[in-house]
Design an enzyme around this catalytic site. Structure first.
Site, mmCIF file in Angstrom:
data_model
loop_
_atom_site.group_PDB
_atom_site.id
_atom_site.type_symbol
_atom_site.label_atom_id
_atom_site.label_comp_id
_atom_site.label_asym_id
_atom_site.label_seq_id
_atom_site.Cartn_x
_atom_site.Cartn_y
_atom_site.Cartn_z
ATOM 1 N N ASP A 71 27.766 -69.121 30.574
ATOM 2 C CA ASP A 71 29.029 -69.233 30.273
ATOM 3 C C ASP A 71 29.734 -68.275 29.418
ATOM 4 O OD1 ASP A 71 31.626 -69.627 32.173
ATOM 5 O OD2 ASP A 71 32.226 -71.664 30.619
ATOM 6 N N SER B 118 39.900 -72.341 27.075
ATOM 7 C CA SER B 118 38.401 -71.692 27.634
ATOM 8 C C SER B 118 38.639 -70.216 27.000
ATOM 9 C CB SER B 118 38.623 -71.543 28.324
ATOM 10 O OG SER B 118 37.843 -72.927 29.485
ATOM 11 N N HIS C 156 33.569 -68.062 32.775
ATOM 12 C CA HIS C 156 34.779 -68.441 34.168
ATOM 13 C C HIS C 156 36.048 -68.376 33.660
ATOM 14 C CE1 HIS C 156 35.822 -71.945 30.452
ATOM 15 N NE2 HIS C 156 36.258 -71.688 31.968
#
Length: 212
Positions: free
Chosen positions: A78, A156, A48
């Site tokens: 992901d 992230s 993402h």
């Protein structure tokens, strides 16, 4: 934990990832983190983080910036791998094992929290739970490590490391309006996906045509 000793071992393996996405209304920027896999420029991050990006820039620990290209990704997991060219002296992270993680074990989260620039942010906590599953925009993510180490937007793709400095997870999600709850993809679950992407078996590759 000797946190400073662990950082000396790990921090050069953590990179900042910045992206540009062209959409109606202009060009928008995003930011995340990544983990160096090889001295010659392979980096793992969250899918993402680089999704739909028109350009990817990687900033190394020493401040040097490089353009990066997508090697491949599996959005359902992901996980994505990108590459920067023209380097051969990066510091690969040590990938550990997450299977033996125990609830209560200390961990450190490292990454580009809130895109503040400079050296990566560092937070500490414990393993709050293992084998968690949560819903994401791409589907259900499983084999997650839950931690109370603070994880914020920009973290992230960064590493969750144990007391030996080995990467046991990749920080990937928070729950909005929750407190002290973050999630990382267990590294044991990520390893076979990394291998598939490196072998060109991912769902998205640079050669895959897309609309939009």
């Amino acid at each position: 934990m000797d946190i400073q000793a662990i950082l000396d071992q790990v921090e050069e393996s953590v990179v900042t990832i910045e992206t540009n996405v062209t959409a109606q209304g202009g060009v928008f920027s995003g930011a995340g983190s990544g983990i160096v896999l090889s001295a010659d420029g392979l980096i793992i991050t969250n899918a993402h983080v680089i999704s739909q990006s028109d350009g990817i820039t990687v900033r190394l620990f020493d401040g040097a910036e490089h353009d990066a290209t997508l090697v491949g990704s599996e959005p359902a997991s992901d996980i994505a791998i990108i590459r920067i060219d023209g380097v051969d002296d990066l510091s690969p992270a040590q990938l550990g094992e997450s299977e033996a993680l125990l609830v209560g074990e200390p961990v450190i989260a490292i990454g580009n929290a809130l895109n503040l620039g400079g050296e990566p942010s560092v937070t500490t906590g414990i393993v709050s739970a293992v084998n968690r599953s949560i819903d994401s925009p791409e589907g259900r993510l499983a084999d997650l490590i839950q931690t109370d180490a603070a994880i914020n937007p920009g973290n992230s793709g960064g590493p969750l490391v144990d007391s030996s400095g080995a990467v046991v997870g990749m920080n990937t999600a928070i729950i909005q309006d929750s407190q002290n709850i973050g999630f990382a993809i267990a590294i044991d679950a990520a390893k076979p996906i990394i291998e598939r992407i490196q072998n060109g078996e991912s769902e998205i590759t640079p050669d895959t045509p897309r609309l939009g």
